[in-house]
Design an enzyme around this catalytic site. Sequence first.
Site, short mmCIF file in Angstrom:
data_model
loop_
_atom_site.label_atom_id
_atom_site.label_comp_id
_atom_site.label_asym_id
_atom_site.label_seq_id
_atom_site.Cartn_x
_atom_site.Cartn_y
_atom_site.Cartn_z
N LYS A 44 -27.21 -20.81 29.98
CA LYS A 44 -25.77 -20.91 29.88
C LYS A 44 -25.12 -20.82 31.26
CE LYS A 44 -26.34 -17.90 25.93
NZ LYS A 44 -26.22 -16.50 25.53
N GLY A 45 -25.87 -20.29 32.21
CA GLY A 45 -25.29 -19.95 33.51
C GLY A 45 -24.67 -21.12 34.26
N GLU A 101 -27.81 -26.34 38.05
CA GLU A 101 -28.20 -24.95 37.76
C GLU A 101 -27.28 -23.99 38.49
OE1 GLU A 101 -29.73 -22.85 36.12
OE2 GLU A 101 -31.85 -23.27 35.76
N ASP A 105 -34.20 -18.54 41.31
CA ASP A 105 -34.76 -17.25 41.71
C ASP A 105 -36.26 -17.46 41.98
OD1 ASP A 105 -35.04 -14.53 42.05
OD2 ASP A 105 -34.85 -14.02 39.96
N LYS A 133 -31.83 -18.16 45.95
CA LYS A 133 -32.39 -16.93 46.53
C LYS A 133 -33.79 -17.26 47.04
CE LYS A 133 -30.37 -13.20 43.70
NZ LYS A 133 -30.73 -12.20 42.66
N VAL A 155 -26.36 -10.53 41.47
CA VAL A 155 -25.02 -11.12 41.49
C VAL A 155 -24.56 -11.48 40.08
CG1 VAL A 155 -25.01 -12.01 43.85
CG2 VAL A 155 -26.10 -13.36 42.06
#
Length: 189
Positions: A44-45, A101, A105, A133, A155
């Site tokens: 969902k991000g 996206e 990560d 990241k 975050v």
Amino acid sequence: MHWQDYVGEIMLSPDTLQERIAALGKQISTDYAGQELLLVCVLKGGVMFLTDLMRQITIPHSIDFMAISSYGVGVRESSGIVRILMDLGTNIKDRNVLIVEDIIDTGHTLQYILRLLQARSPTSLRVCCLLDKPSRRKVPIEVDYVGFSIPDKYVFGYGLDLDELYRELPLVATLKPELYSQFTDQGEE
Ligand code: PRP
């Protein structure tokens, strides 16, 4: 608690985000000039980023969505196990596909999505990610468009959640370090 009570610092202000997203949209519009594009948002991000980014893309484009399972990040990080919960509704064969996206990560999620979509023979397949990241990477991923490269801090905001809340914030904030133990989504093995 109010969302401000969780904030260590504001990492990216609304203005900083929107300025960078406008530049990304311009770059993408130039790179795909004369072609059509399909933006694939990973739920969902990625939703906040998608909706702002698409308003900055001036070439004809359509959108579609995918949902991927988390399993609990510890499991995913150690094993790289990712599962598809909702597939695209679009046939991507012979299409220019750009994956949108919110954050990369370990890279496991994107590696899985890239392999899955590549097998469907798109004309091109690229990645546009708001936050990267790099210090957390476990598998190599080539990212074509990056909004911001950030340090390994927890975050939230602008699509990223704290236990499913605060995705609506127009900014990206760091979580107060003393609250890390309450939330295990990021930076925990
Ligand atoms: C986040 C993010 C990426 C993934 C990145 O999704 O949106 O899809 O994690 O992590 P990785 O590089 O280690 O694979 P999450 O599972 O938190 O789901 P959400 O977007 O629904 O919050």
